[in-house]
Enzyme design. Structure first.
Site, PDB file in Angstrom:
ATOM      1  N   ASP A 294       0.866  -1.188   0.000  1.00 45.64           N
ATOM      2  CA  ASP A 294       0.000   0.000   0.000  1.00 45.64           C
ATOM      3  C   ASP A 294       0.895   1.227   0.000  1.00 45.64           C
ATOM      4  OD1 ASP A 294      -2.200   1.794   0.354  1.00 45.64           O
ATOM      5  OD2 ASP A 294      -3.317   0.225   1.352  1.00 45.64           O
ATOM      6  N   HIS A 328       1.412   2.069  -3.337  1.00 45.35           N
ATOM      7  CA  HIS A 328       0.446   2.963  -3.990  1.00 45.35           C
ATOM      8  C   HIS A 328       0.946   4.401  -4.047  1.00 45.35           C
ATOM      9  CE1 HIS A 328      -3.078   0.023  -2.933  1.00 45.35           C
ATOM     10  NE2 HIS A 328      -2.184  -0.490  -3.753  1.00 45.35           N
TER      11      HIS A 328
END
Length: 518
Positions: A294, A328
């Site tokens: 993430d 991300h």
């Protein structure tokens, strides 16, 4: 060649080369300690030495083909040495060693070191006390147990005897909710050091932590390393692996050093952010290698209840000489930032194949304390980042994230639920092989972004760039090779901003106030 001491502990120390390169040193170098070689072919600007004696004087020397630098330092004193193996540890990776490790920690006198030798120690949650060092020897692994019923639950709210005050302890995505305790916890403690060449492996992939992650089962998922209301905490040197959710999560703490650690989570592991300081003050994040599923580093300060109730920002944050790999976002602010984020310096970082480089995400409903201001993003290299810069005030998170209230591009009244974005300086940045967009800046029509200044920025698109959504907002159409999109920004200043390989208009502006370029 100039070097500086970042921190000397009882049995380890960490240093930084003084140059302008991003994460990696310009040339490999050798490190000598009191005349003896301890590191060869070292390639990173931040490096550490281990196995030192407490309260001793040392001289560290760095040599490469062009010269050398030298520095003298002294390790911290140590009151007692507590060898955890004397407490009956099995160290076989199967036997539960939690109680015995906790006993070593609980009985360590102030100023002492708990030493964990090589071996694999199966454990659930450990809680560290004030004024101790936990030293994980090379070859030591703390391996997380897989049975969630063996992890204690941290209540989200602890009531006070005055029936008015509350203590917020457990937390999940910015709200005071019951969560399982982390593998390593520092709660209401200070002067704590975790250091060494060992590994902290949550082992989450071997349990059920990645299944039905949006369903609360007993409590919300734990973090690998968690602090709450802690002061002067150091996390240094260790390898960190396979977190349950957010990996390093300090909350409502201050004076934190996260130095020269290596974080690795699977690419498909859900919500496994790397380092997420939440409502913390005076945080140094230096020399870390972050490779996660993430966001690599995300600065937070709670959702609206915590932001309005406590009003504690995340502030005075230094992020330097880090490798932010995959993930991300490289450096992310939000989206849970209702207490505000201010005074952030991101310098000399390398971002490699992250979806975004600098990513700010907020939305209506974060509240009047959700003010982000004073960000400096300088001397940064990005390689293969899909969209280098995103500032998005229409982030479509939460159950109501796609409602008209959050997504409307018509001006709404400025009220207690309206966030505000201040000044952003983006300087000396080189981004290569971008794909979707170079810059995407979307402010609110009723509360525009105050100013974005870009100086000496180069963005080059990949020839075979793909197409995708640059910002997570409802009306953002997929794009490819879009140079700069900006809406609802009061001031934009571009100085020596070079963009190559884009398609369409270079500048696509909507409701931008003052614009200058030179």
């Amino acid at each position: 060649m100039q070097i500086k001491l970042l921190r000397a502990m009882t049995r380890s120390a960490v240093f930084e080369l003084c140059n302008e390169s991003c994460y990696y040193s310009p040339t490999p170098f050798t490190v000598l300690l009191n005349g003896s070689s301890v590191l060869q072919e070292c390639k990173t600007n931040v490096f550490s030495v281990y196995g030192l004696e407490p309260g001793h004087d040392y001289t560290v020397c760095v040599q490469d083909g062009t010269g050398q630098g030298e520095l003298s330092f002294q390790t911290q004193a140590e009151s007692f040495f507590v060898d955890a193996s004397r407490y009956g540890l099995a160290g076989d990776g199967v036997t539960d060693d939690t109680a015995k490790l906790q006993a070593a920690i609980a009985t360590c006198p102030p100023g002492g070191t708990v030493y964990v030798p090589a071996g694999t120690y199966r454990t659930q949650s450990l809680f560290l006390r004030s004024q101790i060092t936990l030293y994980l020897e090379k070859g030591c692994t703390l391996l997380g147990g897989t049975d969630r019923s063996q992890y204690p639950i941290l209540p989200g709210v602890l009531p006070c005897c005055d029936e008015v005050s509350e203590c917020y302890l457990g937390t999940w995505e910015g709200n005071p909710l019951d969560c399982f305790a982390g593998l390593i916890n520092v709660i209401h403690a200070e002067d704590v050091v975790i250091t060494g060449e060992g590994t902290i492996d949550a082992n989450a992939q071997s349990g059920d932590w990645y299944k039905n992650v949006r369903v609360r089962r007993g409590a919300w998922r734990p973090r690998l390393f968690f602090t709450s209301h802690a002061k002067n905490v150091v996390l240094h040197g260790v390898k960190v692996r396979n977190s349950y959710s957010w990996t390093i999560h300090p909350t409502y703490s201050q004076d934190l050093d996260i130095l020269d650690i290596d974080i690795l989570n699977r690419a498909d592991s859900p919500n496994t952010d790397g380092i997420d300081p939440e409502a913390c003050k005076n945080v140094n994040i230096i020399g870390n290698n972050v490779h996660v599923g993430d966001d690599c580093i995300a600065l937070k300060s709670g959702k609206v209840f915590m932001g309005m109730r406590l009003g504690i920002p995340c502030e005075n944050i230094v992020i330097r000489n880090c490798l932010l790999d995959r993930g991300h976002g490289g450096l992310v602010i939000g989206s849970e930032m209702s207490g505000g984020v201010r005074n952030v310096h991101v310098v000399q970082c390398l971002m490699n194949r992250t979806d975004r480089g600098f990513r700010l995400k907020t939305r209506r409903g974060r509240g009047k304390n959700a003010v982000i201001d004073g960000l400096v993003f300088k001397n940064i290299e990005m390689r293969g980042v899909l969209t280098p810069f995103v500032i998005n005030m229409f982030y479509f998170c939460d159950p109501d994230g796609k409602t008209d209230y959050v997504q409307s591009h018509d001006p709404l009244p400025v009220d207690d639920m309206t966030p505000r974005l201040g000044h952003f300086l983006l300087e000396n940045v080189v981004a290569t092989d971008a794909e979707y967009a170079g810059c995407w800046f979307s402010g609110l029509p009723e509360q525009p972004i105050e100013s974005v200044e870009m100086r000496n920025v180069s963005i080059r698109f990949a020839p075979n760039a793909g197409r995708g959504q640059a910002a997570m907002m409802c009306n953002a159409e997929p794009c490819s090779k879009l140079a700069i999109w900006a809406e609802n920004v009061r001031h934009i200043h571009l100085h020596n901003v070079q963009i190559s390989g884009y398609e369409g208009e270079r500048l696509q502006f909507l409701h931008v106030g003052e614009f200058t370029e030179d």
